[in-house]
Motif scaffolding. Structure first.
Motif, mmCIF file in Angstrom:
data_model
loop_
_atom_site.group_PDB
_atom_site.id
_atom_site.type_symbol
_atom_site.label_atom_id
_atom_site.label_comp_id
_atom_site.label_asym_id
_atom_site.label_seq_id
_atom_site.Cartn_x
_atom_site.Cartn_y
_atom_site.Cartn_z
ATOM 1 N N GLN A 109 0.839 -1.189 0.000
ATOM 2 C CA GLN A 109 0.000 0.000 0.000
ATOM 3 C C GLN A 109 0.879 1.246 0.000
ATOM 4 O OE1 GLN A 109 -3.631 -0.101 0.386
ATOM 5 N NE2 GLN A 109 -3.258 -2.243 -0.088
ATOM 6 N N VAL A 110 0.436 2.271 -0.710
ATOM 7 C CA VAL A 110 1.047 3.589 -0.634
ATOM 8 C C VAL A 110 0.023 4.509 0.014
ATOM 9 C CG1 VAL A 110 2.007 5.544 -1.905
ATOM 10 C CG2 VAL A 110 2.391 3.213 -2.742
ATOM 11 N N ARG A 126 5.772 -0.445 -4.448
ATOM 12 C CA ARG A 126 5.178 0.514 -5.382
ATOM 13 C C ARG A 126 5.954 1.824 -5.329
ATOM 14 N NH1 ARG A 126 0.669 -1.364 -7.422
ATOM 15 N NH2 ARG A 126 -0.270 0.608 -7.976
ATOM 16 N N TYR A 127 6.287 2.325 -6.481
ATOM 17 C CA TYR A 127 7.115 3.520 -6.630
ATOM 18 C C TYR A 127 6.298 4.517 -7.422
ATOM 19 C CZ TYR A 127 11.723 5.769 -7.095
ATOM 20 O OH TYR A 127 12.796 6.605 -7.002
ATOM 21 N N THR A 128 6.116 5.707 -6.916
ATOM 22 C CA THR A 128 5.120 6.591 -7.519
ATOM 23 C C THR A 128 5.673 7.672 -8.439
ATOM 24 O OG1 THR A 128 5.140 7.950 -5.533
ATOM 25 C CG2 THR A 128 3.485 6.224 -5.637
ATOM 26 N N ALA A 129 6.890 8.134 -8.230
ATOM 27 C CA ALA A 129 7.430 9.210 -9.070
ATOM 28 C C ALA A 129 8.947 9.091 -9.144
ATOM 29 C CB ALA A 129 7.050 10.572 -8.499
ATOM 30 N N ALA A 130 9.497 9.519 -10.264
ATOM 31 C CA ALA A 130 10.952 9.444 -10.441
ATOM 32 C C ALA A 130 11.701 10.293 -9.418
ATOM 33 C CB ALA A 130 11.322 9.869 -11.858
ATOM 34 N N SER A 131 11.032 11.286 -8.856
ATOM 35 C CA SER A 131 11.692 12.139 -7.872
ATOM 36 C C SER A 131 11.652 11.554 -6.454
ATOM 37 C CB SER A 131 11.028 13.519 -7.859
ATOM 38 O OG SER A 131 9.663 13.393 -7.507
ATOM 39 N N ASP A 132 10.917 10.458 -6.255
ATOM 40 C CA ASP A 132 10.818 9.848 -4.930
ATOM 41 C C ASP A 132 12.135 9.214 -4.507
ATOM 42 O OD1 ASP A 132 8.214 10.560 -4.513
ATOM 43 O OD2 ASP A 132 7.389 8.659 -5.183
#
Length: 144
Positions: free
Chosen positions: A51-52, A71-77
């Motif tokens: 879960q995110v 789960r990875y949501t954005a390249a900047s994370d």
């Protein structure tokens, strides 16, 4: 690179910590953790739920049977936290995994998984679902 493999994990290990310090990737692919034995890394038979929790308190979830999926949501994370693996049953090499990771966007990744290996765990690999590469941070493991 696209993955890092920690091999040579000695037999008899019952607890493993994977430590992520400022880890990020070049894209938005999910990061994955695969467990393996002397026969190689295993890519099926996982029971993973993740879960995110977003900054607006919305929750996005998913599941996987092919890997332990973060789960990875954005390249900047950028990820910080500890993944814990514990041997649940040595007769069938069953491992349990749980994790809580913070992203720099103040999102929280939580998840759990279990996996029975065909033999004693000797390696694990952390990488990306597709073509992303690691572009920052450090990863280390501790075991006992």
């Amino acid at each position: 690179g696209t993955a890092i493999t920690f091999g040579g994990i000695p037999s008899g290990i019952k607890l493993i910590y994977v430590i992520l310090d400022g880890v990020s990737g070049s894209g938005t692919d999910n990061m994955q953790l695969d467990l393996g034995d002397a026969g190689g890394l295993e890519t099926s038979g996982y029971q993973t739920a993740t879960q995110v929790i977003n900054t607006d308190d919305t929750v996005v979830g998913g599941s996987s049977t092919g890997t332990i999926d973060f789960r990875y949501t954005a390249a900047s994370d950028v990820m910080y936290g500890i993944v814990t693996l514990a041997l649940m049953d040595s007769t069938n090499n069953q491992w349990a995994c749980n994790y809580m990771l913070r992203l720099t966007t103040a999102e929280l990744l939580i998840g759990a998984s279990s996996k029975s290996l065909s033999d004693t765990l000797t390696q694990l690999s952390l990488g990306w679902a597709a073509s992303a590469t690691f572009d920052a941070g450090s990863i280390n493991i501790m075991y006992q």
